[in-house]
Design a protein around this motif. Sequence first.
Motif, PDB file in Angstrom:
ATOM      1  N   ALA A   1       0.776  -1.161   0.056  1.00 53.88           N
ATOM      2  CA  ALA A   1      -0.073   0.012  -0.106  1.00 53.88           C
ATOM      3  C   ALA A   1       1.022   1.146  -0.071  1.00 53.88           C
ATOM      4  CB  ALA A   1      -0.854  -0.048   1.177  1.00 53.88           C
ATOM      5  N   ALA A   2       1.997   1.380   0.749  1.00 55.90           N
ATOM      6  CA  ALA A   2       2.943   2.496   0.842  1.00 55.90           C
ATOM      7  C   ALA A   2       3.443   2.568  -0.579  1.00 55.90           C
ATOM      8  CB  ALA A   2       3.916   2.086   1.906  1.00 55.90           C
ATOM      9  N   ARG A   3       3.877   1.732  -1.203  1.00 58.28           N
ATOM     10  CA  ARG A   3       4.676   1.714  -2.564  1.00 58.28           C
ATOM     11  C   ARG A   3       3.418   2.120  -3.597  1.00 58.28           C
ATOM     12  NH1 ARG A   3       9.054  -0.998  -4.178  1.00 58.28           N
ATOM     13  NH2 ARG A   3      10.081  -2.017  -2.562  1.00 58.28           N
ATOM     14  N   LEU A   4       2.335   1.972  -3.365  1.00 54.95           N
ATOM     15  CA  LEU A   4       1.153   2.674  -4.277  1.00 54.95           C
ATOM     16  C   LEU A   4       1.134   3.932  -4.030  1.00 54.95           C
ATOM     17  CD1 LEU A   4      -0.962   2.007  -6.473  1.00 54.95           C
ATOM     18  CD2 LEU A   4      -2.309   1.183  -4.716  1.00 54.95           C
ATOM     19  N   ARG A   5       1.028   4.333  -2.931  1.00 53.70           N
ATOM     20  CA  ARG A   5       0.994   5.898  -2.314  1.00 53.70           C
ATOM     21  C   ARG A   5       2.078   6.365  -2.749  1.00 53.70           C
ATOM     22  NH1 ARG A   5      -1.296   3.705   2.476  1.00 53.70           N
ATOM     23  NH2 ARG A   5       0.581   4.151   3.430  1.00 53.70           N
ATOM     24  N   ARG A   6       3.318   5.951  -2.501  1.00 52.02           N
ATOM     25  CA  ARG A   6       4.466   6.571  -3.131  1.00 52.02           C
ATOM     26  C   ARG A   6       4.410   6.836  -4.640  1.00 52.02           C
ATOM     27  NH1 ARG A   6       9.335   2.905  -3.193  1.00 52.02           N
ATOM     28  NH2 ARG A   6       8.047   2.312  -5.085  1.00 52.02           N
ATOM     29  N   ASP A   7       4.077   5.979  -5.298  1.00 53.62           N
ATOM     30  CA  ASP A   7       4.179   5.924  -6.691  1.00 53.62           C
ATOM     31  C   ASP A   7       3.086   6.968  -7.290  1.00 53.62           C
ATOM     32  OD1 ASP A   7       6.059   3.948  -6.818  1.00 53.62           O
ATOM     33  OD2 ASP A   7       4.649   2.324  -7.279  1.00 53.62           O
ATOM     34  N   ASN A   8       2.073   7.054  -6.633  1.00 52.96           N
ATOM     35  CA  ASN A   8       0.804   7.882  -7.024  1.00 52.96           C
ATOM     36  C   ASN A   8       1.476   9.376  -6.537  1.00 52.96           C
ATOM     37  OD1 ASN A   8      -0.936   6.103  -7.793  1.00 52.96           O
ATOM     38  ND2 ASN A   8      -1.991   6.081  -5.716  1.00 52.96           N
ATOM     39  N   LEU A   9       2.267   9.461  -5.616  1.00 50.90           N
ATOM     40  CA  LEU A   9       2.779  10.804  -5.310  1.00 50.90           C
ATOM     41  C   LEU A   9       3.768  11.243  -6.391  1.00 50.90           C
ATOM     42  CD1 LEU A   9       3.425  10.750  -1.167  1.00 50.90           C
ATOM     43  CD2 LEU A   9       1.960  12.371  -2.709  1.00 50.90           C
ATOM     44  N   ARG A  10       4.568  10.436  -6.755  1.00 51.06           N
ATOM     45  CA  ARG A  10       5.615  10.575  -7.836  1.00 51.06           C
ATOM     46  C   ARG A  10       4.988  11.087  -9.038  1.00 51.06           C
ATOM     47  NH1 ARG A  10      10.684   8.306  -5.616  1.00 51.06           N
ATOM     48  NH2 ARG A  10      10.647   9.593  -3.650  1.00 51.06           N
ATOM     49  N   ASN A  11       3.856  10.308  -9.499  1.00 51.92           N
ATOM     50  CA  ASN A  11       3.056  10.563 -10.587  1.00 51.92           C
ATOM     51  C   ASN A  11       2.526  11.921 -10.487  1.00 51.92           C
ATOM     52  OD1 ASN A  11       3.660   8.207 -11.657  1.00 51.92           O
ATOM     53  ND2 ASN A  11       1.539   7.269 -11.338  1.00 51.92           N
ATOM     54  N   SER A  12       2.007  12.265  -9.290  1.00 56.54           N
ATOM     55  CA  SER A  12       1.531  13.705  -8.947  1.00 56.54           C
ATOM     56  C   SER A  12       2.630  14.724  -9.270  1.00 56.54           C
ATOM     57  CB  SER A  12       0.900  13.688  -7.749  1.00 56.54           C
ATOM     58  OG  SER A  12      -0.511  12.886  -7.686  1.00 56.54           O
ATOM     59  N   GLN A  13       3.573  14.538  -8.679  1.00 53.52           N
ATOM     60  CA  GLN A  13       4.776  15.376  -8.560  1.00 53.52           C
ATOM     61  C   GLN A  13       5.295  15.815 -10.327  1.00 53.52           C
ATOM     62  OE1 GLN A  13       7.912  13.505  -6.387  1.00 53.52           O
ATOM     63  NE2 GLN A  13       8.806  15.758  -5.904  1.00 53.52           N
ATOM     64  N   ALA A  14       5.065  14.405 -10.930  1.00 51.28           N
ATOM     65  CA  ALA A  14       5.771  14.791 -12.280  1.00 51.28           C
ATOM     66  C   ALA A  14       4.402  15.411 -13.185  1.00 51.28           C
ATOM     67  CB  ALA A  14       5.677  13.486 -13.063  1.00 51.28           C
ATOM     68  N   ASP A  15       3.033  15.621 -12.617  1.00 51.48           N
ATOM     69  CA  ASP A  15       2.179  16.274 -13.177  1.00 51.48           C
ATOM     70  C   ASP A  15       2.328  17.960 -12.832  1.00 51.48           C
ATOM     71  OD1 ASP A  15       0.929  14.284 -14.493  1.00 51.48           O
ATOM     72  OD2 ASP A  15      -0.501  13.869 -12.864  1.00 51.48           O
ATOM     73  N   LEU A  16       2.795  18.005 -11.670  1.00 48.49           N
ATOM     74  CA  LEU A  16       2.896  19.269 -11.110  1.00 48.49           C
ATOM     75  C   LEU A  16       4.226  20.021 -11.928  1.00 48.49           C
ATOM     76  CD1 LEU A  16       2.385  18.951  -7.306  1.00 48.49           C
ATOM     77  CD2 LEU A  16       0.742  20.310  -9.049  1.00 48.49           C
ATOM     78  N   ALA A  17       5.106  19.234 -11.985  1.00 45.39           N
ATOM     79  CA  ALA A  17       6.421  19.671 -12.723  1.00 45.39           C
ATOM     80  C   ALA A  17       5.970  20.336 -14.039  1.00 45.39           C
ATOM     81  CB  ALA A  17       7.623  18.509 -12.916  1.00 45.39           C
ATOM     82  N   GLN A  18       5.047  19.520 -14.732  1.00 46.59           N
ATOM     83  CA  GLN A  18       4.440  19.834 -16.147  1.00 46.59           C
ATOM     84  C   GLN A  18       3.766  21.336 -16.062  1.00 46.59           C
ATOM     85  OE1 GLN A  18       2.422  16.624 -17.686  1.00 46.59           O
ATOM     86  NE2 GLN A  18       4.054  15.655 -18.595  1.00 46.59           N
ATOM     87  N   GLN A  19       3.048  21.360 -14.881  1.00 46.09           N
ATOM     88  CA  GLN A  19       2.272  22.509 -14.683  1.00 46.09           C
ATOM     89  C   GLN A  19       3.120  23.659 -14.253  1.00 46.09           C
ATOM     90  OE1 GLN A  19      -0.774  22.096 -11.618  1.00 46.09           O
ATOM     91  NE2 GLN A  19      -1.391  20.182 -12.611  1.00 46.09           N
ATOM     92  N   ARG A  20       4.166  23.575 -13.588  1.00 49.39           N
ATOM     93  CA  ARG A  20       5.183  24.136 -13.325  1.00 49.39           C
ATOM     94  C   ARG A  20       5.833  25.030 -14.565  1.00 49.39           C
ATOM     95  NH1 ARG A  20      10.088  26.243 -12.329  1.00 49.39           N
ATOM     96  NH2 ARG A  20      10.674  27.239 -10.693  1.00 49.39           N
TER      97      ARG A  20
END
Length: 125
Positions: free
Chosen positions: A66-85
């Motif tokens: 479950a923690a791996r899944l949450r971590r991976d979701n955070l990293r995906n969100s981080q990549a999306d935010l980098a594009q928005q940035r």
Amino acid sequence: MKSRENLVRLKQFQVNEKRRQLLQLDMMIAEFERMAGELEFQITAEEKKAGITDINHFAYPTFAKAARLRRDNLRNSQADLAQQRSAAEALLNEAEAELAKAEMLESRDSRVREPETGGRSAMIG
């Protein structure tokens, strides 16, 4: 020319707003990075406690999955935010260019007004 002054103020407001948005994105990216790091630490601790690091093993800890899944979701969100940035940074550069143009027009207008006012005061005095 009041309209030019208002235009400069509007452009300055827009630039400040874009900078605020950029800062907010930076803070969110940093927070996601911190949270992902904490999850990584928890995953490692859970794997060490269980003695199993193979995620395909039948006894791999459920919490670690479950923690791996949450971590991976955070990293995906981080990549999306980098594009928005990146997009926000481009908009900031555009807004700064528009502000510079508006300030140039304002300074040009103020130089044009100065001789006019000087000539009138000479006629009055």
